[in-house]
Design a protein around this motif. Structure first.
Motif, PDB file in Angstrom:
ATOM      1  N   SER A 279     -85.136   1.858  28.429  1.00 45.60           N
ATOM      2  CA  SER A 279     -85.137   0.863  26.917  1.00 45.60           C
ATOM      3  C   SER A 279     -84.537   1.510  25.789  1.00 45.60           C
ATOM      4  O   SER A 279     -83.483   0.998  25.488  1.00 45.60           O
ATOM      5  CB  SER A 279     -86.374   0.177  26.633  1.00 45.60           C
ATOM      6  OG  SER A 279     -87.019  -0.369  27.881  1.00 45.60           O
ATOM      7  N   ILE A 280     -85.117   2.620  25.358  1.00 42.16           N
ATOM      8  CA  ILE A 280     -84.401   3.120  24.395  1.00 42.16           C
ATOM      9  C   ILE A 280     -82.990   3.466  24.409  1.00 42.16           C
ATOM     10  O   ILE A 280     -82.195   3.514  23.407  1.00 42.16           O
ATOM     11  CB  ILE A 280     -85.186   4.370  24.018  1.00 42.16           C
ATOM     12  CG1 ILE A 280     -86.503   3.785  23.347  1.00 42.16           C
ATOM     13  CG2 ILE A 280     -84.477   5.246  22.807  1.00 42.16           C
ATOM     14  CD1 ILE A 280     -86.561   3.359  22.034  1.00 42.16           C
ATOM     15  N   SER A 281     -82.519   3.972  25.546  1.00 44.30           N
ATOM     16  CA  SER A 281     -81.008   4.346  25.876  1.00 44.30           C
ATOM     17  C   SER A 281     -80.095   3.402  25.783  1.00 44.30           C
ATOM     18  O   SER A 281     -78.850   3.508  25.373  1.00 44.30           O
ATOM     19  CB  SER A 281     -80.923   5.044  27.316  1.00 44.30           C
ATOM     20  OG  SER A 281     -81.112   4.065  28.111  1.00 44.30           O
ATOM     21  N   GLN A 282     -80.651   1.963  25.695  1.00 48.11           N
ATOM     22  CA  GLN A 282     -79.628   0.865  25.559  1.00 48.11           C
ATOM     23  C   GLN A 282     -80.126   0.358  23.911  1.00 48.11           C
ATOM     24  O   GLN A 282     -79.121  -0.106  23.335  1.00 48.11           O
ATOM     25  CB  GLN A 282     -79.981  -0.277  26.559  1.00 48.11           C
ATOM     26  CG  GLN A 282     -79.747   0.045  27.970  1.00 48.11           C
ATOM     27  CD  GLN A 282     -78.366   0.775  27.999  1.00 48.11           C
ATOM     28  OE1 GLN A 282     -77.141   0.220  27.700  1.00 48.11           O
ATOM     29  NE2 GLN A 282     -78.432   2.194  28.683  1.00 48.11           N
ATOM     30  N   LEU A 283     -81.227   0.322  23.440  1.00 49.85           N
ATOM     31  CA  LEU A 283     -81.472  -0.116  22.191  1.00 49.85           C
ATOM     32  C   LEU A 283     -80.912   0.575  21.154  1.00 49.85           C
ATOM     33  O   LEU A 283     -80.918   0.083  19.845  1.00 49.85           O
ATOM     34  CB  LEU A 283     -83.015  -0.387  21.948  1.00 49.85           C
ATOM     35  CG  LEU A 283     -83.711  -1.412  23.142  1.00 49.85           C
ATOM     36  CD1 LEU A 283     -85.127  -1.559  22.884  1.00 49.85           C
ATOM     37  CD2 LEU A 283     -83.191  -2.981  22.665  1.00 49.85           C
ATOM     38  N   VAL A 284     -80.304   1.668  21.400  1.00 44.26           N
ATOM     39  CA  VAL A 284     -80.036   2.537  20.331  1.00 44.26           C
ATOM     40  C   VAL A 284     -78.436   1.950  20.032  1.00 44.26           C
ATOM     41  O   VAL A 284     -77.704   2.387  19.027  1.00 44.26           O
ATOM     42  CB  VAL A 284     -79.766   4.262  20.503  1.00 44.26           C
ATOM     43  CG1 VAL A 284     -81.320   4.724  20.604  1.00 44.26           C
ATOM     44  CG2 VAL A 284     -79.173   4.469  21.879  1.00 44.26           C
ATOM     45  N   GLY A 285     -77.958   0.921  20.686  1.00 42.30           N
ATOM     46  CA  GLY A 285     -76.689   0.349  20.522  1.00 42.30           C
ATOM     47  C   GLY A 285     -75.437   0.887  21.088  1.00 42.30           C
ATOM     48  O   GLY A 285     -74.450   0.467  20.763  1.00 42.30           O
ATOM     49  N   LEU A 418     -79.471  -7.605  26.389  1.00 43.22           N
ATOM     50  CA  LEU A 418     -79.756  -8.143  24.901  1.00 43.22           C
ATOM     51  C   LEU A 418     -79.185  -7.687  23.933  1.00 43.22           C
ATOM     52  O   LEU A 418     -78.524  -8.293  23.016  1.00 43.22           O
ATOM     53  CB  LEU A 418     -81.296  -7.732  24.680  1.00 43.22           C
ATOM     54  CG  LEU A 418     -82.286  -8.511  25.685  1.00 43.22           C
ATOM     55  CD1 LEU A 418     -83.591  -7.858  25.237  1.00 43.22           C
ATOM     56  CD2 LEU A 418     -82.449  -9.998  25.374  1.00 43.22           C
ATOM     57  N   VAL A 419     -78.599  -6.237  23.940  1.00 47.72           N
ATOM     58  CA  VAL A 419     -77.719  -5.694  22.865  1.00 47.72           C
ATOM     59  C   VAL A 419     -76.405  -6.490  23.090  1.00 47.72           C
ATOM     60  O   VAL A 419     -75.840  -6.886  22.038  1.00 47.72           O
ATOM     61  CB  VAL A 419     -77.598  -4.229  23.259  1.00 47.72           C
ATOM     62  CG1 VAL A 419     -76.418  -3.520  22.362  1.00 47.72           C
ATOM     63  CG2 VAL A 419     -78.697  -3.535  22.772  1.00 47.72           C
ATOM     64  N   GLY A 420     -75.729  -6.614  24.396  1.00 41.47           N
ATOM     65  CA  GLY A 420     -74.336  -7.256  24.414  1.00 41.47           C
ATOM     66  C   GLY A 420     -74.460  -8.696  24.071  1.00 41.47           C
ATOM     67  O   GLY A 420     -73.494  -9.208  23.397  1.00 41.47           O
ATOM     68  N   LEU A 421     -75.603  -9.305  24.142  1.00 39.86           N
ATOM     69  CA  LEU A 421     -75.716 -10.778  24.009  1.00 39.86           C
ATOM     70  C   LEU A 421     -75.935 -11.060  22.254  1.00 39.86           C
ATOM     71  O   LEU A 421     -75.400 -12.140  21.813  1.00 39.86           O
ATOM     72  CB  LEU A 421     -76.932 -11.503  24.607  1.00 39.86           C
ATOM     73  CG  LEU A 421     -77.172 -12.984  24.216  1.00 39.86           C
ATOM     74  CD1 LEU A 421     -76.099 -13.854  24.860  1.00 39.86           C
ATOM     75  CD2 LEU A 421     -78.319 -13.370  24.909  1.00 39.86           C
ATOM     76  N   PHE A 422     -76.567 -10.398  21.722  1.00 38.46           N
ATOM     77  CA  PHE A 422     -76.899 -10.570  20.205  1.00 38.46           C
ATOM     78  C   PHE A 422     -76.339  -9.713  19.215  1.00 38.46           C
ATOM     79  O   PHE A 422     -76.196 -10.014  18.074  1.00 38.46           O
ATOM     80  CB  PHE A 422     -78.435 -10.214  20.144  1.00 38.46           C
ATOM     81  CG  PHE A 422     -79.356 -11.239  20.775  1.00 38.46           C
ATOM     82  CD1 PHE A 422     -79.379 -12.729  20.232  1.00 38.46           C
ATOM     83  CD2 PHE A 422     -80.488 -11.094  21.901  1.00 38.46           C
ATOM     84  CE1 PHE A 422     -80.333 -13.582  20.799  1.00 38.46           C
ATOM     85  CE2 PHE A 422     -80.954 -11.905  22.340  1.00 38.46           C
ATOM     86  CZ  PHE A 422     -81.024 -13.355  21.907  1.00 38.46           C
ATOM     87  N   PHE A 423     -75.472  -8.820  19.819  1.00 35.87           N
ATOM     88  CA  PHE A 423     -74.664  -8.151  18.791  1.00 35.87           C
ATOM     89  C   PHE A 423     -73.555  -8.800  17.840  1.00 35.87           C
ATOM     90  O   PHE A 423     -73.637  -8.810  16.795  1.00 35.87           O
ATOM     91  CB  PHE A 423     -73.471  -7.037  19.441  1.00 35.87           C
ATOM     92  CG  PHE A 423     -73.325  -6.066  18.477  1.00 35.87           C
ATOM     93  CD1 PHE A 423     -73.765  -5.107  17.485  1.00 35.87           C
ATOM     94  CD2 PHE A 423     -71.727  -6.331  18.340  1.00 35.87           C
ATOM     95  CE1 PHE A 423     -73.019  -4.493  16.620  1.00 35.87           C
ATOM     96  CE2 PHE A 423     -70.944  -5.608  17.189  1.00 35.87           C
ATOM     97  CZ  PHE A 423     -71.627  -4.708  16.408  1.00 35.87           C
ATOM     98  N   PRO A 424     -72.679  -9.789  18.491  1.00 31.99           N
ATOM     99  CA  PRO A 424     -72.019 -10.766  17.833  1.00 31.99           C
ATOM    100  C   PRO A 424     -72.803 -11.688  16.510  1.00 31.99           C
ATOM    101  O   PRO A 424     -72.428 -11.849  15.576  1.00 31.99           O
ATOM    102  CB  PRO A 424     -71.424 -11.395  18.810  1.00 31.99           C
ATOM    103  CG  PRO A 424     -71.262 -10.717  19.871  1.00 31.99           C
ATOM    104  CD  PRO A 424     -72.711 -10.171  20.156  1.00 31.99           C
ATOM    105  N   ILE A 425     -73.877 -12.100  17.318  1.00 31.19           N
ATOM    106  CA  ILE A 425     -74.678 -12.779  16.292  1.00 31.19           C
ATOM    107  C   ILE A 425     -75.347 -12.096  15.183  1.00 31.19           C
ATOM    108  O   ILE A 425     -75.424 -12.597  13.907  1.00 31.19           O
ATOM    109  CB  ILE A 425     -75.919 -13.628  17.346  1.00 31.19           C
ATOM    110  CG1 ILE A 425     -75.373 -14.477  18.228  1.00 31.19           C
ATOM    111  CG2 ILE A 425     -76.978 -14.356  16.235  1.00 31.19           C
ATOM    112  CD1 ILE A 425     -76.448 -14.742  19.217  1.00 31.19           C
TER     113      ILE A 425
END
Length: 475
Positions: A279-285, A418-425
């Motif tokens: 999870s952390i490997s992705q949530l760091v963006g 989740l990162v891909g979906l919410f980043f533009p928002i």
């Protein structure tokens, strides 16, 4: 007697093919990792296509639908990674790679001709099924084809092909965007390039043999030996087949663990460690940069065409960093290397956040953001990316691997989504600075967690690693 002569002639005919098993194994590696190249291109191409796709006269994307277009592939990949492995166990590695090549082609072509957002999201999801399936099946296939002393290098070559695919996507995005940027459907030209390696993969797979280990699991020992004879010397082929048979016999006797075993403290500790690392490997963006690098640079102050060119630097550093990271894996301890990667990423994220806040509107800001994203990728792709997958492969005992690895990878893909979906928002809602501070917060959590919870695994057997978790639970 006639049959014996025919058989001898067949052996003689096959001998030139057997004389150079190294060359044939190299061909197998190149062809099969085309799936990794497609994985990289299809995740990277959206980086440059989105700014053009979002225009009112094209797909007229909102921040939410923009995130949906980018992340629908990742959601499909989560399902593809679950079903791809199971399908390859029943149908065979080679056959599933062939299916994936067809799915890559038709879903990529569907994205090219998509008339609206709904169709685009649907085909991106199907493309994700191919991406997720290839992320599981191709490394498994390579691991089963490679000699034991070259397994690590050949399997990690797929990771290199992924970042190479992303790098190529950024190059094509920059070229196509700058040459055809004033035409209406330039994003379609970017997406159509992905159909070419899909065709190459399909043609290439036709010459690939099936995995000898898979053949052995189905009781086809003669066919397994025939394949091994093509990629090993005759003596080693016989020896390896015997080792496969012994290992299969052990696996059949070994009791597999299930979800009910999560009540056991030491098992719960390992599974939790795997889930948090994934999870952390992705949530760091990381995928905010891989999917939206062009928009980040636009937001910082570059024009679209300049941002496309500047984003190529991100792709180049990712390739270089993976090569450096691969060379360090067997020379440096896992824990300090991962901590170094997380600290480097944290510093880069905080630097972007501070710069975006205090230098908003400054002509120097886009150059600072570009340099910080390059530093971010150097630390992430050089340390975090290869190590997370390697550690996940090491910490789970064989009898726990199916449940544990499955849960860790599922959370990894979901956090990626989740990162891909919410980043533009987030970019529109709280701005570039606050968004990167949020990623930095997860990176700091990662530093603390790894520092406290991750044992050193380099040089230890699976049994020794299991013993560490058992002793820590007992103490």
């Amino acid at each position: 007697m006639g049959n014996a002569n025919i058989s001898e002639q067949t052996v003689q005919a096959n001998r030139p093919e057997q004389k150079d098993p190294k060359k044939f194994l190299k061909l197998i590696t190149i062809v099969s990792t085309f799936g990794g190249l497609l994985f990289g291109y299809d995740t990277g191409v959206i980086n440059g296509a989105l700014p053009f796709m979002a225009h009112a006269d094209q797909l007229n994307l909102t921040p939410f639908t923009e995130g949906l277009v980018a992340s629908s592939l990742v959601l499909g990949a989560a399902f593809g990674s679950i079903f791809g492995g199971r399908l390859s166990d029943t149908k065979g590695r080679r056959k599933v790679i062939l299916y994936l090549a067809v799915l890559f082609f038709f879903s990529a072509a569907g994205c090219v001709i998509a008339p609206n957002t709904s169709v685009m999201v649907g085909f991106r999801f199907l493309l994700g099924l191919a991406v997720g399936g290839s992320s599981v099946v191709i490394p498994s296939y390579l691991a089963e084809m490679a000699p034991s002393d070259k397994r690590g290098r050949l399997v990690t070559q797929n990771e290199l092909m992924i970042v190479t695919g992303q790098f190529l996507a950024y190059i094509f995005n920059a070229l196509i965007g700058n040459i055809f940027g004033d035409t209406g459907h330039v994003w379609r030209y970017m997406l159509v390039v992905a159909t070419l390696p899909a065709i190459a993969l399909w043609i290439g797979v036709l010459i690939l043999p099936e995995s000898p280990r898979w053949l052995a699991t189905k009781g086809k020992m003669g066919e397994a030996l025939k394949v091994l004879n093509r990629i090993r010397s005759e003596r080693i082929a016989q020896q390896e087949l015997q080792e496969i048979q012994v290992n299969l016999s052990k696996e059949q006797k070994q009791e597999k663990m299930s979800f009910k075993d999560l009540g056991i403290p030491w098992i719960r500790r390992i599974v939790l460690l795997g889930i948090v690392l994934g999870s952390i490997s992705q949530l760091v963006g990381i995928n905010s940069i891989m999917y939206y690098g062009t928009q980040i640079l636009e937001n910082a102050g570059f024009g679209t065409k300049t941002a496309l060119i500047a984003n190529v630097a991100n792709g180049l550093i990712a390739v270089i960093a993976v090569i450096v990271g691969m060379s360090l894996l067997n020379k440096v301890n896992r824990r300090p290397m991962l901590l170094t990667g997380l600290v480097g990423v944290t510093i880069a994220l905080i630097s972007i956040g501070i710069s975006a806040h205090f230098l908003a509107g400054s002509p120097i800001l886009p150059y600072i953001v570009l340099s910080m994203t390059v530093i971010y990728l150097a630390f992430f792709q050089g340390a975090i990316a290869p190590l997370v997958w390697l550690i996940l492969a090491e910490i789970f005992p064989m009898r726990l691997r199916g449940v544990g690895m499955g849960m860790a990878v599922l959370f990894l893909w979901l956090c990626n989504f989740l990162v891909g979906l919410f980043f533009p928002i987030l970019l529109v809602g709280i701005g570039l600075s606050a968004t990167f501070f949020l990623f930095a917060m997860f990176a700091i959590i990662g530093v603390i967690f790894v520092g406290k919870k991750l044992p050193e695994t380099r040089g230890l057997s699976l049994e020794e690693i299991e013993g560490i978790f058992k002793s820590k639970s007992a103490s």
